[in-house]
Design a protein around this motif. Structure first.
Motif, PDB file in Angstrom:
ATOM      1  N   GLN A 110     -98.756  15.427 118.231  1.00  0.00           N
ATOM      2  CA  GLN A 110     -98.036  15.075 117.016  1.00  0.00           C
ATOM      3  C   GLN A 110     -97.876  13.564 116.861  1.00  0.00           C
ATOM      4  N   GLN A 111     -97.682  12.873 117.988  1.00  0.00           N
ATOM      5  CA  GLN A 111     -97.583  11.411 117.922  1.00  0.00           C
ATOM      6  C   GLN A 111     -98.900  10.798 117.470  1.00  0.00           C
ATOM      7  N   SER A 112    -100.013  11.349 117.960  1.00  0.00           N
ATOM      8  CA  SER A 112    -101.323  10.831 117.567  1.00  0.00           C
ATOM      9  C   SER A 112    -101.567  11.019 116.069  1.00  0.00           C
ATOM     10  N   LEU A 113    -101.247  12.206 115.553  1.00  0.00           N
ATOM     11  CA  LEU A 113    -101.444  12.469 114.122  1.00  0.00           C
ATOM     12  C   LEU A 113    -100.497  11.631 113.266  1.00  0.00           C
ATOM     13  N   LEU A 114     -99.253  11.522 113.714  1.00  0.00           N
ATOM     14  CA  LEU A 114     -98.286  10.730 112.954  1.00  0.00           C
ATOM     15  C   LEU A 114     -98.657   9.250 112.951  1.00  0.00           C
ATOM     16  N   ARG A 115     -99.272   8.789 114.055  1.00  0.00           N
ATOM     17  CA  ARG A 115     -99.662   7.379 114.120  1.00  0.00           C
ATOM     18  C   ARG A 115    -100.608   7.025 112.974  1.00  0.00           C
ATOM     19  N   ALA A 116    -101.590   7.907 112.753  1.00  0.00           N
ATOM     20  CA  ALA A 116    -102.542   7.652 111.666  1.00  0.00           C
ATOM     21  C   ALA A 116    -101.864   7.758 110.299  1.00  0.00           C
ATOM     22  N   MET A 117    -101.060   8.813 110.096  1.00  0.00           N
ATOM     23  CA  MET A 117    -100.416   9.031 108.801  1.00  0.00           C
ATOM     24  C   MET A 117     -99.406   7.933 108.481  1.00  0.00           C
ATOM     25  N   LEU A 118     -98.626   7.560 109.485  1.00  0.00           N
ATOM     26  CA  LEU A 118     -97.582   6.559 109.264  1.00  0.00           C
ATOM     27  C   LEU A 118     -98.182   5.169 109.085  1.00  0.00           C
ATOM     28  N   GLY A 119     -99.238   4.866 109.867  1.00  0.00           N
ATOM     29  CA  GLY A 119     -99.906   3.579 109.704  1.00  0.00           C
ATOM     30  C   GLY A 119    -100.423   3.413 108.287  1.00  0.00           C
ATOM     31  N   GLN A 120    -101.013   4.492 107.744  1.00  0.00           N
ATOM     32  CA  GLN A 120    -101.496   4.461 106.369  1.00  0.00           C
ATOM     33  C   GLN A 120    -100.348   4.269 105.379  1.00  0.00           C
ATOM     34  N   LYS A 121     -99.246   4.988 105.600  1.00  0.00           N
ATOM     35  CA  LYS A 121     -98.114   4.907 104.675  1.00  0.00           C
ATOM     36  C   LYS A 121     -97.528   3.496 104.648  1.00  0.00           C
ATOM     37  N   VAL A 122     -97.364   2.899 105.830  1.00  0.00           N
ATOM     38  CA  VAL A 122     -96.773   1.566 105.885  1.00  0.00           C
ATOM     39  C   VAL A 122     -97.712   0.535 105.266  1.00  0.00           C
ATOM     40  N   ASN A 123     -99.019   0.663 105.540  1.00  0.00           N
ATOM     41  CA  ASN A 123     -99.967  -0.272 104.937  1.00  0.00           C
ATOM     42  C   ASN A 123     -99.968  -0.160 103.417  1.00  0.00           C
ATOM     43  N   VAL A 124     -99.841   1.068 102.907  1.00  0.00           N
ATOM     44  CA  VAL A 124     -99.755   1.254 101.459  1.00  0.00           C
ATOM     45  C   VAL A 124     -98.481   0.606 100.919  1.00  0.00           C
ATOM     46  N   GLU A 344     -88.277  -7.548 106.041  1.00  0.00           N
ATOM     47  CA  GLU A 344     -88.073  -8.884 105.475  1.00  0.00           C
ATOM     48  C   GLU A 344     -89.100  -9.125 104.373  1.00  0.00           C
ATOM     49  N   TYR A 345     -90.321  -8.629 104.595  1.00  0.00           N
ATOM     50  CA  TYR A 345     -91.366  -8.761 103.576  1.00  0.00           C
ATOM     51  C   TYR A 345     -91.132  -7.791 102.422  1.00  0.00           C
ATOM     52  N   LEU A 346     -90.842  -6.516 102.753  1.00  0.00           N
ATOM     53  CA  LEU A 346     -90.670  -5.506 101.708  1.00  0.00           C
ATOM     54  C   LEU A 346     -89.459  -5.800 100.825  1.00  0.00           C
ATOM     55  N   GLU A 347     -88.454  -6.487 101.384  1.00  0.00           N
ATOM     56  CA  GLU A 347     -87.254  -6.799 100.619  1.00  0.00           C
ATOM     57  C   GLU A 347     -87.330  -8.175  99.954  1.00  0.00           C
ATOM     58  N   GLN A 348     -88.521  -8.788  99.989  1.00  0.00           N
ATOM     59  CA  GLN A 348     -88.704 -10.061  99.309  1.00  0.00           C
ATOM     60  C   GLN A 348     -88.363  -9.886  97.831  1.00  0.00           C
ATOM     61  N   PRO A 349     -87.457 -10.700  97.298  1.00  0.00           N
ATOM     62  CA  PRO A 349     -87.071 -10.527  95.885  1.00  0.00           C
ATOM     63  C   PRO A 349     -88.251 -10.769  94.953  1.00  0.00           C
ATOM     64  N   THR A 350     -88.342  -9.976  93.927  1.00  0.00           N
ATOM     65  CA  THR A 350     -89.391 -10.130  92.922  1.00  0.00           C
ATOM     66  C   THR A 350     -88.760 -10.216  91.543  1.00  0.00           C
ATOM     67  N   GLU A 351     -89.465 -10.866  90.657  1.00  0.00           N
ATOM     68  CA  GLU A 351     -88.973 -10.974  89.287  1.00  0.00           C
ATOM     69  C   GLU A 351     -89.187  -9.648  88.572  1.00  0.00           C
ATOM     70  N   GLN A 352     -88.127  -9.108  88.024  1.00  0.00           N
ATOM     71  CA  GLN A 352     -88.219  -7.855  87.296  1.00  0.00           C
ATOM     72  C   GLN A 352     -88.764  -8.104  85.896  1.00  0.00           C
ATOM     73  N   GLU A 353     -89.845  -7.416  85.575  1.00  0.00           N
ATOM     74  CA  GLU A 353     -90.438  -7.537  84.248  1.00  0.00           C
ATOM     75  C   GLU A 353     -90.021  -6.323  83.431  1.00  0.00           C
ATOM     76  N   ASN A 354     -88.990  -6.516  82.629  1.00  0.00           N
ATOM     77  CA  ASN A 354     -88.400  -5.403  81.887  1.00  0.00           C
ATOM     78  C   ASN A 354     -88.760  -5.434  80.406  1.00  0.00           C
ATOM     79  N   GLY A 355     -89.786  -6.199  80.063  1.00  0.00           N
ATOM     80  CA  GLY A 355     -90.155  -6.307  78.658  1.00  0.00           C
ATOM     81  C   GLY A 355     -90.585  -4.972  78.071  1.00  0.00           C
ATOM     82  N   GLU A 356     -90.250  -4.756  76.824  1.00  0.00           N
ATOM     83  CA  GLU A 356     -90.586  -3.493  76.153  1.00  0.00           C
ATOM     84  C   GLU A 356     -91.368  -3.704  74.860  1.00  0.00           C
ATOM     85  N   VAL A 357     -91.592  -4.954  74.491  1.00  0.00           N
ATOM     86  CA  VAL A 357     -92.263  -5.236  73.215  1.00  0.00           C
ATOM     87  C   VAL A 357     -93.735  -4.859  73.303  1.00  0.00           C
ATOM     88  N   THR A 358     -94.218  -4.109  72.353  1.00  0.00           N
ATOM     89  CA  THR A 358     -95.644  -3.779  72.254  1.00  0.00           C
ATOM     90  C   THR A 358     -96.245  -4.298  70.947  1.00  0.00           C
TER      91      THR A 358
END
Length: 613
Positions: A110-124, A344-358
């Protein structure tokens, strides 16, 4: 810089337990990846934790049963009657050992299978976060260091942390089980057990923190190593590397960085292992003190032979379990430190783009820059008080020296940057208020430093409009407008030809052919009414350039067009020409008007024209 100079905590082990705040997040991440496997890990951990103590206790019953059977057999003629109870105990212990082995195999699988699945999830997760960062954040070296640390280490740490968590639970369960048996001998035995394992734990925790601080300190150097690897092993840089003889220079720099980093790592490793060995001797001494104590108690008759065997096994396995517990805690501490890089990387603040004009507030008003200025964070302004108006059906040419701010202005138009002062309007609405997809569907752009995707030809075009990524008819139309269809049709596999040398059967294009592919990519956005060409023909010959701009003028009659070029033969037909110098507009007008004003534009035009006389 040695590890002694790496910033250390103000007090020993300060924040040691606080760093474990990431453990719950890692467990949650694994649960999201596969709840069934996490439950399986818990079950296998429980089985592998409890049964060793049961097996040890049954081992005592077997030894004492054998001793009793030996005495009974002397007065009985029936061997089977005497030995059968002991054989049942042997069979029971064998079954328990089989279950322990099964649980350990289950944990490993289970650790071997989770290693592959979790590595993919974190990279995504890392790549998804990258998609939310602004261009200016990507140009920040500190953020790049965070991204590098997250990608190189943190993608494997969550499962490592979870594995150590379950290992801690397994060994803690075993330790409690062994403690129940050992306390029957003497509570002091438990204190000896703890005293023997604690020094090594403290040492490992201390050096784990040192290793983490060393890892953070060396991030820029590690990234430089990665860059040098890329330069020395990529087809787009190897030409200059060979031509200028850079192999030995860059390779020596690569070696120097490794030597410097290895020196620090070697020193830390030797210190860590030396302290670990010295403190480990304390644990060995504690075990043999307990060993002698148990033997002495057996000799004086306080313990049976079976009890002696059990207590020796319990103490030895208990010491191993406690050592494993403390090692897991130390490892969890280290994993939590590295997970801090990920979050620290995932929580890096980003500018929210909330524009709705089309649809803009003033349809048909076109593009306006109103007193726009822009400065990079921590730097001076690169654009100053830019104002211009481009109406539908009009063309605008930007002229100026390299570094004058022309491409920066285009990045403001495409909302890759935001103005630090002023505003950019499209059809009367601020670009910040536009819905991102609606805005960028209206813009077709080719940058001077366009990307050469290692994909098929058609896919290289399709990236210009992901909604038509696989539409072969759109490929053909875009290639026709960009004058790329001629050489594409001559290829063996046409639009399905693999480009670049990274993959099998890849075909490399000339600079001019790549530029036509990038130009065709801009034409993929058939509904775009703003066309931006940044040095679109720099790699083309004069005939190809003339054909490209003839097609461009034909295709862009009802659109707003912006052209950046150093070739005055291509910009002279624009209705409005703007000359930019050091981020400021210094001249504007038609080609003829600017020549008559005899300013910077006229001077540059005559200088370039002189080269053709």
């Amino acid at each position: 810089m040695s590890p002694n100079l790496i910033p250390a905590p103000p007090r020993p082990f300060q924040g040691f337990f606080g760093v474990f705040r990431y453990s719950s997040r890692a467990l949650s991440l694994v649960w999201q990846t596969s709840p069934k496997m996490m439950i399986g890990l818990a079950v296998c951990t429980l089985v592998a934790g409890v049964l060793p103590a049961v097996a040890t206790w049954i081992g005592q019953l077997i030894v004492d049963g054998v001793v009793a059977a030996m005495d009974t057999y002397q007065a009985s003629s029936s061997l089977m009657e005497v030995i059968t109870p002991v054989l049942w105990l042997v069979a029971l212990e064998g079954a328990i050992i089989a279950l322990i082995t099964l649980a350990q195999r289950g944990l490993s699988a289970q650790q071997s299978l989770l290693r592959a699945m979790l590595g993919q999830k974190v990279n995504v997760m890392i790549l998804e976060k990258a998609g939310t960062l602004s261009l200016s954040q990507f140009e920040d070296s500190e953020l790049y260091d965070k991204l590098t640390r997250a990608r190189r280490e943190a993608s494997t740490r969550p499962l490592g942390l979870v594995n150590k968590t379950f290992s801690l639970l397994q060994n803690a369960i075993s330790l409690v089980s062994f403690g129940v048996l050992l306390v029957q001998f003497s509570p002091w035995a438990l204190l000896i057990l703890i005293a023997g394992a604690l020094p090594v734990f403290l040492s490992e925790a201390k050096f784990s923190g040192d290793a983490f601080r060393l890892f953070r300190w060396r991030s820029p150097q590690s990234r430089m190593q990665m860059y040098l690897e890329t330069v020395l092993a990529r087809e787009d840089s190897i030409k200059e590397v060979k031509l200028f003889g850079l192999e030995s220079l860059f390779l020596q720099r690569y070696r120097d960085i490794f030597t410097r980093l290895f020196k620090e790592e070697r020193l830390l490793t030797l210190r860590r292992e030396a302290w670990g060995f010295g403190l480990g001797l304390i644990g060995t001494l504690a075990f043999y003190m307990a060993y002698g104590w148990v033997v002495l108690e057996t000799v004086v008759g306080a313990l049976t032979l079976g009890q002696m065997t059990m207590y020796l096994m319990v103490f030895k396995q208990g010491q191993s379990a406690l050592s494993a517990c403390l090692t897991s805690i130390s490892g969890m501490y280290e994993d939590n430190l590295y997970l801090s890089n990920l979050y620290e990387y995932l929580e890096q603040p980003t500018e929210q783009e909330n524009g709705e004009v089309t649809i803009g507030a003033i349809p048909g008003d076109g593009l306006r820059f109103e007193q726009v200025s822009f400065a990079y964070p921590g730097g001076g302004e690169v654009l100053h008080d830019i104002s211009l108006h481009l109406k539908p059906g009009e063309s605008l040419a930007l002229v100026g020296e390299n570094g004058s701010g022309k491409t920066t202005l285009i990045k403001l138009l495409t909302r890759l940057y935001h103005p630090t002062q002023g505003r950019v309007l499209l059809d009367g609405s601020d670009l910040r208020d536009w819905e991102t997809g609606a805005l960028r569907r209206r813009i077709g752009v080719i940058f001077q430093d366009f990307e050469r995707y290692q994909l098929q030809v058609g896919e290289n075009l399709g990236v210009g409009d992901t909604q038509a990524f696989s539409d072969e008819q759109r490929w053909a139309r875009a290639a026709h407008h960009g004058l790329a269809d001629d050489f594409i049709n001559r290829m063996d596999n046409g639009y399905h030809t693999q480009l670049g040398r990274w993959f099998k059967n890849g075909q490399e294009l000339s600079g001019g052919q790549w530029q036509k592919v990038a130009l065709s990519r801009a034409y993929m956005r058939e509904n775009a009414d703003i066309l931006v060409l940044d040095e679109p023909t720099a790699a083309m010959d004069a005939a190809a350039e003339a054909a490209v701009f003839a097609r461009f003028r034909e295709h862009s009659r009802d659109k707003m067009t912006i052209l950046i070029s150093h070739r005055f033969s291509t910009v002279r037909s624009a209705e409005q020409i703007i000359v930019i110098d050091q981020g400021r507009i210094i001249e504007r007008g038609t080609h003829q008007a600017l020549l008559e004003s005899d300013g910077r534009y006229a001077s540059l035009f005559r200088l370039q024209a002189k080269g053709y006389q």
